[in-house]
Scaffold this motif. Structure first.
Motif: not given
Length: 376
Positions: A239-249, A272-280
């Protein structure tokens, strides 16, 4: 004829008061400061602007003016646009409904300035567009009073970008009327029967499509219930990746391009933008939320800025304390430590605040052009 506008005198300000919080207001200040050859006069001008000793400001086509407390007449002449430049600028504004809406909302979008530049119209002032004059005996260029007037004018520009357009030669009412006339189809004289012969209409070809309307839709990922055997964490990540893709589009539709990000920057953006835990790292997430890729760069790298940038920043810090003694600075490359606060100078020309937490420096807020604004 374009009527001038009058503005009441600004009252005394606190020592850390900021000048120009909008990007176009900062461009105005940069045009003035880049013309100056004396940083001391600029520092004194900033301090003078905060004292309330300038009288009411009058803005009219080609000039801004005020009378200082010492009865000195202070004027800053502004290069006006000629008629051909105004016509090209109006074409650009009328071509996009978003430009008109933004101006009426007292905003100056980057896209409008870029479109104006494409049409060879210098909307924002640059070096040489501002000419200070004052009846005081100071030979500075600008003198303390003219510099103070420019700094105070940045507050007017922050509140209303039509002030800049008035300086360039035309006021708000005149511009709105001109845009309304452009939006009204002209009636062409008709000869003979009404309508256009089919052969003539087909010979004219297909006209270009109008600009798309402002794209204001915000994508919200649907709440999905995981089915049997579906990992809940994986579903949330999807869901976070889908929201990110929509925002980028959406950004691609609005701006026609996307910023180039490294894999590291994109991982931090997703966290930062979508709460996707990437261990950053939590500090990287905070840095991105405050300053994007530039904020992350300031957190993770150091560099040696040009000496004149640092000298200008130090003069601004000293001016903020006026007659008081400013805090001692421990400087290393682009990092200045002042007590419990550290300021880091970014490659984008802005200063980023950091506070100490558990022995480490953490991002503490959004950046500013003026480092003194971060010491309040």
């Amino acid at each position: 004829m374009t009527d001038p506008r009058g503005f009441a005198a600004f009252p005394p300000q606190r020592a850390g008061a900021r000048f120009a919080t909008t990007w176009w207001g900062r461009s105005w200040i940069k045009a003035m400061e880049d013309t100056s050859l004396d940083q001391t006069l600029l520092r004194r001008g900033r301090a003078y602007a905060k004292t309330g000793r300038l009288g009411p400001i009058t803005v009219s086509p080609g000039r801004i003016a005020a009378v200082a407390e010492d009865e000195y007449d202070t004027v800053v002449a502004v290069e006006q646009l000629n008629d051909a430049e105004w016509e090209r600028l109006l074409d650009q504004v009328a071509a996009r409904a978003g430009h008109i809406a933004a101006l009426l909302d007292r905003d100056m979008p980057h896209e409008l300035v870029a479109d104006a530049e494409d049409a060879a119209v210098p909307l924002l002032p640059s070096v040489g567009d501002l000419t200070p004059e004052c009846s005081c005996p100071d030979w500075g260029h600008p003198c303390v009073h003219a510099a103070a007037l420019c700094y105070q004018a940045s507050w007017l520009l922050d509140a209303d970008p039509f002030v800049l357009l008035l300086m360039r030669g035309r006021g708000e009412r005149e511009l709105i009327e001109a845009l309304q006339r452009r939006g009204t189809p002209r009636a062409e004289p008709s000869a003979g029967a009404a309508g256009t012969p089919a052969a003539e209409a087909f010979a004219a070809g297909v006209p270009p499509l109008p600009e798309p309307p402002p794209f204001e839709v915000v994508f919200t990922a649907p709440a999905l219930e995981p089915g049997p055997g579906v990992d809940v964490a994986a579903l949330a990540a999807l869901a976070a990746l889908a929201a990110s893709a929509a925002a980028r589009a959406r950004e691609l539709l609005l701006r026609g391009r996307l910023p180039d990000l490294t894999p590291r920057q994109d991982h931090v953006r997703l966290a930062a933008d979508h709460g996707l835990d990437a261990g950053v790292g939590a500090d990287a997430v905070e840095a991105w939320r405050y300053g994007g890729a530039d904020g992350l760069d300031v957190l993770e790298t150091s560099w040696s800025p040009p000496s004149h940038d640092l000298a200008r920043a130090q003069a601004r810090l000293e001016a903020a304390w006026e007659d008081a003694v400013p805090p001692a600075i421990r400087a290393w490359r682009n990092r200045w430590t002042l007590g419990d606060r550290q300021l880091r100078y970014g490659r984008d020309g802005r200063w980023y605040p950091f506070d100490r937490r558990g022995g480490e420096w953490w991002p503490a807020g959004p950046p500013e052009r003026d480092p003194a604004a971060l010491m309040g």
